[in-house]
Design a protein around this motif. Sequence first.
Motif, mmCIF file in Angstrom:
data_model
loop_
_atom_site.group_PDB
_atom_site.id
_atom_site.type_symbol
_atom_site.label_atom_id
_atom_site.label_comp_id
_atom_site.label_asym_id
_atom_site.label_seq_id
_atom_site.Cartn_x
_atom_site.Cartn_y
_atom_site.Cartn_z
ATOM 1 N N LEU A 10 33.203 36.938 51.616
ATOM 2 C CA LEU A 10 33.542 37.441 52.950
ATOM 3 C C LEU A 10 34.964 37.023 53.339
ATOM 4 N N GLU A 11 35.337 35.795 52.996
ATOM 5 C CA GLU A 11 36.690 35.322 53.301
ATOM 6 C C GLU A 11 37.737 36.138 52.557
ATOM 7 N N ARG A 12 37.454 36.495 51.311
ATOM 8 C CA ARG A 12 38.391 37.329 50.549
ATOM 9 C C ARG A 12 38.515 38.718 51.172
ATOM 10 N N ARG A 13 37.393 39.300 51.586
ATOM 11 C CA ARG A 13 37.432 40.615 52.240
ATOM 12 C C ARG A 13 38.182 40.534 53.564
ATOM 13 N N HIS A 14 37.993 39.449 54.295
ATOM 14 C CA HIS A 14 38.680 39.236 55.570
ATOM 15 C C HIS A 14 40.191 39.175 55.347
ATOM 16 N N ALA A 15 40.616 38.435 54.328
ATOM 17 C CA ALA A 15 42.046 38.333 54.007
ATOM 18 C C ALA A 15 42.608 39.686 53.571
ATOM 19 N N ILE A 21 45.900 45.536 57.529
ATOM 20 C CA ILE A 21 46.381 45.700 58.906
ATOM 21 C C ILE A 21 47.883 45.485 58.949
ATOM 22 N N HIS A 22 48.346 44.446 58.279
ATOM 23 C CA HIS A 22 49.781 44.163 58.238
ATOM 24 C C HIS A 22 50.550 45.347 57.646
ATOM 25 N N GLN A 23 50.040 45.915 56.569
ATOM 26 C CA GLN A 23 50.704 47.060 55.934
ATOM 27 C C GLN A 23 50.723 48.267 56.870
ATOM 28 N N GLU A 24 49.625 48.511 57.561
ATOM 29 C CA GLU A 24 49.573 49.645 58.498
ATOM 30 C C GLU A 24 50.574 49.457 59.637
ATOM 31 N N MET A 25 50.740 48.222 60.080
ATOM 32 C CA MET A 25 51.653 47.939 61.186
ATOM 33 C C MET A 25 53.118 48.154 60.775
ATOM 34 N N GLY A 36 42.695 50.131 64.422
ATOM 35 C CA GLY A 36 41.526 49.725 65.198
ATOM 36 C C GLY A 36 40.287 49.573 64.338
ATOM 37 N N GLU A 37 40.118 50.494 63.402
ATOM 38 C CA GLU A 37 38.976 50.437 62.479
ATOM 39 C C GLU A 37 39.043 49.182 61.614
ATOM 40 N N LEU A 38 40.221 48.889 61.088
ATOM 41 C CA LEU A 38 40.393 47.701 60.247
ATOM 42 C C LEU A 38 40.143 46.425 61.049
ATOM 43 N N LYS A 39 40.639 46.381 62.273
ATOM 44 C CA LYS A 39 40.431 45.206 63.117
ATOM 45 C C LYS A 39 38.961 45.026 63.457
ATOM 46 N N ARG A 40 38.253 46.120 63.691
ATOM 47 C CA ARG A 40 36.819 46.036 63.979
ATOM 48 C C ARG A 40 36.057 45.473 62.783
ATOM 49 N N LYS A 41 36.393 45.959 61.583
ATOM 50 C CA LYS A 41 35.745 45.460 60.373
ATOM 51 C C LYS A 41 36.051 43.983 60.167
ATOM 52 N N LYS A 42 37.296 43.601 60.436
ATOM 53 C CA LYS A 42 37.700 42.204 60.286
ATOM 54 C C LYS A 42 36.907 41.315 61.239
ATOM 55 N N LEU A 43 36.719 41.776 62.481
ATOM 56 C CA LEU A 43 35.952 41.017 63.460
ATOM 57 C C LEU A 43 34.483 40.910 63.046
ATOM 58 N N GLU A 44 33.924 41.977 62.511
ATOM 59 C CA GLU A 44 32.540 41.941 62.038
ATOM 60 C C GLU A 44 32.380 40.907 60.923
#
Length: 58
Positions: A10-15, A21-25, A36-44
Amino acid sequence: MTTTSHLNALERRHASLDEQIHQEMQRPALNELRIGELKRKKLELKDEMSKLQGQTRQ
């Protein structure tokens, strides 16, 4: 799968999501929906990691 190995996965997926997200920004044309989708998944994932960490401490 042990709790520790699951938590590590899970930590690897979170990273990975953090990097995505950084690349999209960095893109000239931001895709707010995708970010927003990536941030939601990260929060989950963070919520799931917190639950697992709580279980390992008991």
